[in-house]
Write a protein that holds these residues in place. Structure first.
Motif, short mmCIF file in Angstrom:
data_model
loop_
_atom_site.label_atom_id
_atom_site.label_comp_id
_atom_site.label_asym_id
_atom_site.label_seq_id
_atom_site.Cartn_x
_atom_site.Cartn_y
_atom_site.Cartn_z
N VAL A 75 0.89 -0.68 -0.65
CA VAL A 75 -0.25 0.34 0.23
C VAL A 75 0.64 1.41 -0.24
CG1 VAL A 75 -1.69 1.40 1.34
CG2 VAL A 75 -1.77 -1.03 1.32
N PHE A 76 0.90 2.12 -1.53
CA PHE A 76 1.77 2.40 -0.90
C PHE A 76 1.10 4.63 -1.87
CE2 PHE A 76 5.45 0.44 -3.11
CZ PHE A 76 6.20 -0.52 -2.75
N VAL A 77 0.43 4.28 -0.97
CA VAL A 77 -0.90 5.27 -1.70
C VAL A 77 -1.31 5.69 -0.11
CG1 VAL A 77 -1.67 5.00 -3.73
CG2 VAL A 77 -2.61 4.50 -1.75
N PRO A 78 -2.13 6.62 0.12
CA PRO A 78 -2.45 7.22 2.10
C PRO A 78 -3.83 6.87 2.23
CG PRO A 78 -2.20 9.40 0.17
CD PRO A 78 -2.11 7.97 -0.73
N ASN A 79 -3.81 5.82 3.04
CA ASN A 79 -5.07 4.83 3.95
C ASN A 79 -5.58 5.30 4.87
OD1 ASN A 79 -6.08 2.21 2.78
ND2 ASN A 79 -5.23 1.31 4.55
N TRP A 80 -4.56 5.65 5.81
CA TRP A 80 -5.56 6.24 7.15
C TRP A 80 -6.39 7.71 6.94
CZ3 TRP A 80 -1.56 2.74 6.92
CH2 TRP A 80 -1.59 2.44 8.42
N LEU A 81 -6.79 7.66 7.88
CA LEU A 81 -7.61 9.09 7.60
C LEU A 81 -7.41 9.95 7.70
CD1 LEU A 81 -11.49 9.47 7.21
CD2 LEU A 81 -11.59 9.95 9.66
N ALA A 82 -6.38 10.56 8.65
CA ALA A 82 -5.02 11.39 9.07
C ALA A 82 -5.03 11.67 7.62
CB ALA A 82 -4.87 11.31 9.75
N ASP A 83 -4.39 11.34 6.76
CA ASP A 83 -3.30 11.84 5.70
C ASP A 83 -4.84 11.42 4.04
OD1 ASP A 83 -0.78 11.37 6.56
OD2 ASP A 83 -0.96 9.14 5.70
N ARG A 84 -6.03 11.15 3.92
CA ARG A 84 -7.38 11.65 3.44
C ARG A 84 -7.89 12.31 3.58
NH1 ARG A 84 -9.50 5.07 2.26
NH2 ARG A 84 -10.29 6.38 -0.16
N GLU A 85 -8.34 12.16 4.80
CA GLU A 85 -9.29 13.96 5.07
C GLU A 85 -8.90 14.02 6.09
OE1 GLU A 85 -13.48 11.64 4.85
OE2 GLU A 85 -12.22 9.86 3.62
N PRO A 86 -8.46 15.26 6.63
CA PRO A 86 -7.42 15.29 7.36
C PRO A 86 -8.36 15.81 8.09
CG PRO A 86 -6.28 16.35 5.61
CD PRO A 86 -7.42 14.85 4.98
N ASP A 87 -8.76 16.52 7.48
CA ASP A 87 -10.29 17.79 8.04
C ASP A 87 -11.23 17.29 8.92
OD1 ASP A 87 -8.04 20.25 8.12
OD2 ASP A 87 -9.47 20.28 5.71
#
Length: 342
Positions: free
Chosen positions: A298-310
């Motif tokens: 998994v080489f892409v954003p996966n966790w919420l903090a990386d994908r939807e930081p707000d």
């Protein structure tokens, strides 16, 4: 909306664009070159290509892989993390090489080169005649694992998203069918779970779902390595529909040319709501990823903090507050808007 269909039900392929045609022939050239490599050279190649890929990758991608693996191995030192990231690129190179050479592999030889633990859990699904559910992730050598399972007559069926150019999709489908996997294409217009449920109930199939990445940004937010992360709800939803337990497993690489199948004991999630069931599956996935972190591709954003930081859940998590109640409420509100079940 999306609907599942048989391969025969697919609409005609649209005309290929120049970019799609170029992409197809790029894949074909690499595919054909990899397939014709002598065995000894092929076995050495990932260890040579992986470090080159690591050095040539963008700083952004390397940093994302590092951040992902830091969550999995929180006690790793900076130098240990750097080496783990480098090994991840080597492992991913091995994955692609194995996939491109799959049609030339002999199932018996793959079994002879493999070790395993826990496979009897899925054998029990097969022998029951009632099928089962297998949760896995982007781990190890997925396609070779499928070839391995065909030797044990597991009756695996997977969902493949329809991509263009169609010729490339069809080539990947043939690859999986040659490995003994049933393929359900995913197209616009309905619910893929209908086909999976039918295959489990009527055919005793092993429905196999990738459960470690939510591509829709609509899945429930659960704890994944103690941090909020959206994961796909399909595994838990299918368990509720069929009443069947879920086993998590993966097919890891070992050495230059060996493999190791690892299957965990089944868990009962059919009586849980989809949110709680997805959380239970997440805990099983953690065991798989920890087994060989460098083989988690998994080489892409996966966790919420990386994908939807707000997102409010991220805000609560960063403040050390009880974010889990917010996460469950987020899922309930989303399902309410969609008119979905629990």
């Amino acid at each position: 909306m999306r609907r599942s269909a048989t391969l025969a039900d697919l609409p005609p392929a649209p005309p290929e664009t120049l970019r799609q045609r170029a992409a197809y022939w790029q894949y074909r050239s690499v595919w054909d070159a990899a397939a014709t490599l002598p065995g000894p050279l092929a076995r050495r190649l990932p260890a040579q290509l992986g470090p080159l890929w690591f050095r040539g990758a963008s700083e952004r991608q390397r940093d994302q892989v590092r951040r992902n693996l830091a969550r999995v191995v929180p006690g790793a030192s900076p130098s240990e993390l750097t080496e783990l990231v480098r090994q991840a690129y080597v492992s991913y190179a091995r994955y692609w090489l194995d996939s491109f050479r799959l049609h030339r592999m002999d199932g018996g030889q793959v079994v002879a080169a493999s070790t395993s633990e826990g496979l009897h859990h899925v054998d029990a699904f097969r022998d029951s005649g009632r099928g089962g559910i297998f949760a896995t992730g982007h781990l190890g050598s997925w396609d070779v694992g499928a070839l391995f399972t065909s030797q044990r007559r597991w009756g695996m069926v997977v969902v493949a998203e329809l991509v263009e150019p169609r010729r490339l999709f069809e080539r990947f489908v043939r690859l999986r069918e040659q490995a003994g996997i049933g393929v359900i294409p995913l197209v616009r217009g309905g619910d893929m779970l209908d086909q999976l449920e039918r295959r489990v109930r009527d055919d005793g199939a092993l429905a196999t779902l990738l459960a470690d990445r939510d591509l829709t940004r609509k899945g429930p937010i659960v704890a994944f390595f103690d941090e909020p992360c959206r994961l796909p709800p399909g595994t838990a939803a299918l368990a509720r529909r069929t009443g069947r337990p879920v086993s998590a497993g993966a097919f890891f690489t070992r050495g230059d040319d060996g493999f190791h199948g690892y299957v965990r004991a089944p868990i009962a999630v059919a009586d849980l709501d989809v949110y709680a069931g997805t959380q239970a599956v997440a805990a099983e996935l953690e065991h798989l990823v920890r087994f060989a972190p460098e083989q988690w591709h998994v080489f892409v954003p996966n966790w919420l903090a990386d994908r939807e930081p707000d997102h409010p859940v991220v805000t609560a998590w960063r403040a050390g507050e009880d974010w889990r109640a917010l996460a469950r409420a987020d899922w309930q509100q989303r399902r309410g808007r969609q008119g979905g079940a629990r």
